[in-house]
Design an enzyme around this catalytic site. Structure first.
Site, PDB file in Angstrom:
ATOM      1  N   ARG A 178      65.285  69.422  91.867  1.00 22.97           N
ATOM      2  CA  ARG A 178      64.972  70.456  90.880  1.00 22.97           C
ATOM      3  C   ARG A 178      66.167  71.383  90.690  1.00 22.97           C
ATOM      4  NH1 ARG A 178      59.432  73.407  92.055  1.00 22.97           N
ATOM      5  NH2 ARG A 178      59.793  74.156  89.922  1.00 22.97           N
ATOM      6  N   CYS A 236      62.497  80.803  94.101  1.00 22.13           N
ATOM      7  CA  CYS A 236      62.049  79.408  94.049  1.00 22.13           C
ATOM      8  C   CYS A 236      61.657  79.110  92.610  1.00 22.13           C
ATOM      9  CB  CYS A 236      60.891  79.192  95.024  1.00 22.13           C
ATOM     10  SG  CYS A 236      59.504  80.338  94.770  1.00 22.13           S
TER      11      CYS A 236
END
Length: 278
Positions: A178, A236
C-alpha cells in the site's frame, strides 16, 4: 507512581478475571464473531459507531475521525468504565484492528490502568480464559469525565510541513504494497505521503503474533527515530492501525509520538502530493 504496563499477557489476565474493578472490552470489528464467542464478561465496542465520528466526506478527517472526548466519555460510562476501572481490551487481529485504538483513546483521556491483551483473542483461547456466547450487560455508570485529548495529535497541515522537514519524521505503518502504491484495497488512490518512511505495524509482532520484547522494539525504533518523539508523526490508512505502533513504542518505554488520525484516507482526498512505486 509506576505506570501500568501497556500490555498484559493472557496468563496474567487469567489471574485477574475476578478482580472487582476489571472491565473487559472486545474491540474486534466483526460483532457476529464476538457474539459467537468472547471472553466471559467482555463488552463489545464498535469502531465505526463508538470509536469514531464518521462524516459523509472522508476528506474531512479521514475514514475514522475521533469522536469528541465528551462523546467517548458517554460511551465509556455506558460500558461501566470509571476512572478507577482496570480496563483490558483485545481484538482478533493482535491489537491491529481496534484494541490499540481504544487503548490510545483511553490513555489520551489520562486513564492509566488500561492494557491491551498481548496476542489478542487467539492467545486468550489458547490460555484457556473463560469464554461465553451469552449477551453481556454492562453495569452502566455516569459518563467518564473527558474534556480533551491529552496525547499529541497532528493535523494535515502539520503533516505536510513535517514531511518536508529533515528534522522531523512521518511514519506510515501500512503494509509495504500500500505504501509503495502497488495496491490499495480500501482508499481511492494508492501511494504514500512524500517523505514518509514505511515501518509496517506487523513488524511490531513476532511469528506467534505477540509483541516483540521491549528492548528489541526499542533498538528497532531507535535506529529510525533519531529525532525526538515530539518531531515524529505516525499514521496509517485511517488512524486505527497507527495506534498499534504507538502502543509498541509505549511498550518499549519510549514516549508516544503524534498521531495523524486522518492518515492516508484524508491526505489522498485533498489534492496533496502523493508518491508511488514507478
Amino acid at each position: 507512581m509506576n505506570q501500568t504496563a501497556p500490555l498484559i499477557s493472557a496468563k496474567d489476565l487469567l489471574n485477574l478475571m475476578e478482580a472487582k474493578n476489571l472491565v473487559l472490552i472486545d474491540a474486534s470489528f466483526d460483532k457476529e464473531k464476538y457474539q459467537s464467542i468472547h471472553l466471559k464478561g467482555a463488552h463489545h465496542v464498535d469502531l465505526n459507531r463508538q470509536l469514531s465520528h464518521i462524516r459523509e466526506d472522508a476528506s474531512e478527517g479521514g475514514r475514522h475521525p475521533l469522536p469528541d472526548p465528551e462523546e467517548f466519555g458517554k460511551t465509556l460510562g455506558a460500558l461501566g468504565i470509571t476512572p478507577e476501572s482496570h480496563v483490558v481490551v483485545y481484538d482478533d487481529k493482535n491489537g491491529g484492528m481496534s484494541a490499540a485504538r481504544f487503548w490510545w483513546m483511553l490513555k489520551a483521556l489520562g486513564h492509566d490502568k488500561v492494557q491491551v491483551l498481548d496476542g489478542g483473542k487467539d492467545a486468550a483461547l489458547k490460555t484457556g480464559l473463560p469464554t461465553s456466547a451469552q449477551p453481556e450487560s454492562p453495569a452502566a455508570t455516569a459518563p467518564y469525565p473527558a474534556t480533551d485529548w491529552q496525547l499529541p495529535l497532528a493535523g494535515i497541515q502539520e503533516v505536510e510541513q513535517a514531511a518536508k522537514d529533515k528534522n522531523q519524521m512521518v511514519i506510515d505503518v501500512r503494509e509495504s504494497t500500500r505504501y509503495l502504491g502497488i495496491s490499495e484495497p480500501i482508499d481511492l488512490v494508492a501511494g504514500h505521503i512524500p517523505g514518509a518512511v514505511n515501518i509496517p505495524f506487523t513488524e511490531n509482532l513476532d511469528e506467534k503474533g505477540v509483541f516483540l520484547n521491549p528492548e528489541t522494539l526499542k533498538q528497532k525504533y531507535k535506529t529510525v527515530l533519531d529525532k525526538s518523539s515530539k518531531n515524529t508523526i505516525v499514521h496509517c490508512g485511517s488512524g486505527v492501525t497507527a495506534c498499534h505502533t504507538l502502543l509498541a513504542l509505549a511498550h518499549a518505554g519510549m514516549e508516544i509520538p503524534k498521531l495523524y488520525v486522518g492518515s492516508w484516507s484524508e491526505w489522498s482526498r485533498n489534492g496533496k502530493p502523493m508518491a508511488r512505486e514507478k
